[in-house]
Design an enzyme around this catalytic site. Structure first.
Site, PDB file in Angstrom:
ATOM      1  NE  ARG A 128      34.902  44.683  40.198  1.00  0.00           N
ATOM      2  CZ  ARG A 128      33.844  45.491  40.079  1.00  0.00           C
ATOM      3  NH1 ARG A 128      32.801  45.473  40.724  1.00  0.00           N
ATOM      4  NH2 ARG A 128      34.010  46.453  39.032  1.00  0.00           N
ATOM      5  CE  LYS A 180      33.363  45.196  35.337  1.00  0.00           C
ATOM      6  NZ  LYS A 180      32.121  45.119  34.628  1.00  0.00           N
ATOM      7  CD  GLU A 194      25.276  40.790  38.624  1.00  0.00           C
ATOM      8  OE1 GLU A 194      25.714  41.971  38.966  1.00  0.00           O
ATOM      9  OE2 GLU A 194      26.194  39.810  38.665  1.00  0.00           O
TER      10      GLU A 194
END
Ligand code: PLP
Ligand code: COI
Length: 341
Positions: A82, A184, A220
């Protein structure tokens, strides 16, 4: 190995400086060999890319002490992958995935005295991150970068531990369609600060973000994905290109299907459906699975039948199975546990 004298059971989710951190620098198109250092400060140019244009990405994972006394971490290969996709999206050089895992292992091993004991309720949070470090004034990617990993012992992310949360439907958006919601990047969190402060000021624990295009679908929260349980015991989790692909959520989907024999749906979830759900939880490395008791949509309350005192029964089973795997009480699927010591 003597542990530090820390009141493990009363730790919150905060920063405690530990002894060692890992640093590697990228210059002239290559990463250096990297090293552990005792220096917890970062010295960079006043004009560094990260300071001017927020060119920074990060990861979060945890180290656990297992029932039989090993120190392990959970699926670090997925954090490495990620971070790679986050870096690529922000035009940063990739820190090689095998070196990412090695850096995590080295940093945790060097801070063994801070890894909370089994059964203490605390864990060692690991924060790998990288940022543009050389001067950048025109809008463009930096040429030099620093990759670092530090650790900090932590307790529960939400105050109150397992007490169900109250969250609100936010009027602020988190991530645009085709934006950066799936990576992220620090910028996703900077833009959430106003929303979280205002949620806290109004007495809510977190924000539920909707899809900005239609404002009808659940995305989210600022730091975790959603899991819902229907009244007939199905696990439902939102699918969207603009949410972070949570490693905890992906693991829980597997656990639900393979360990608990539950039906799982990964699909678009409409805000209008939530009133029919039996349970709701927030999942993530920091959040683990934090139960949600109530969602407030502009004064309209959606109260889950699981209530405001305990986790719902299926959420609890998911929680117990996942943490059982992480702490070595339940056999893990192949490749999920990386033993450090
Ligand atoms: N969503 C956001 C916005 C997050 O910051 C996090 C935390 O990492 C998650 C979801 C959960 O992801 P993971 O389970 O990989 O920690
Ligand atoms: C994590 O769960 O690792 C995160 O990065 C979430 C953050 C809000 C602490």
């Amino acid at each position: 190995m003597e542990k530090k004298n820390i009141d493990w059971g009363n730790l919150g989710f905060g920063y405690v400086q530990t002894d060692k951190r890992y640093v590697s620098n990228y210059k002239d198109g290559a990463w250096d060999e990297g090293t552990l250092t005792s220096d917890a400060t970062v010295v960079i140019s006043e004009c560094a890319g990260v300071l001017q244009y927020a060119q920074t990405v990060f990861e979060g994972l945890k180290a656990y002490t297992t029932e039989d006394g090993h120190i392990v971490t959970f699926r670090p290969d997925l954090n490495a992958a990620r971070l790679k996709s986050s870096a690529e999206r922000l035009e940063m050089p990739v820190f090689p995935e095998d070196r990412f895992i090695d850096a995590v292992v080295q940093t945790v091993a060097a801070n063994e005295a801070y890894v909370p004991p089994y059964g203490s309720g605390a864990t060692l949070y690991i924060r790998p991150y990288m940022f543009g470090s050389n001067p950048v004034i025109g809008v463009k990617p930096a040429d030099e970068y620093q990759f670092r990993v530090f650790t900090t012992p932590v307790g529960p992310y939400f105050k109150g531990g397992v007490k169900p949360l109250t969250i609100r439907v936010s009027d602020f958006d988190r991530a645009a369609p085709n934006g950066t919601g799936h990576i992220k990047a620090g910028l996703n969190y900077a833009m959430s600060l106003h929303a979280i402060v205002s949620a806290h000021n109004e007495g809510y624990d977190e924000n539920l973000y909707l899809d900005p295009a239609t404002r009808t679908k659940v995305e989210e929260t600022g730091g975790a994905n959603f899991l819902f349980v229907t009244k007939d015991g199905k696990v439902v989790t939102p699918k969207s290109n603009s949410i972070l692909p949570s490693i905890t959520r992906r693991s829980l989907v597997y656990v639900a299907k393979k360990y608990l024999g539950l039906e799982v749906e990964e699909r678009e979830v409409y805000l209008s459906e939530l009133k029919d759900m039996a349970e709701c939880g927030l999942c993530g490395t920091a959040a683990v699975i934090s139960p949600v008791g109530k969602i407030v949509d502009h004064g309209k309350e959606i109260c889950f039948p699981s209530g405001m005192t305990e986790m719902g029964p299926i959420t609890k089973k998911l929680y117990d199975t996942l943490t059982g795997i992480q702490m070595g009480r339940i056999e893990a699927p192949e490749g999920w546990i990386k033993v450090i010591k």
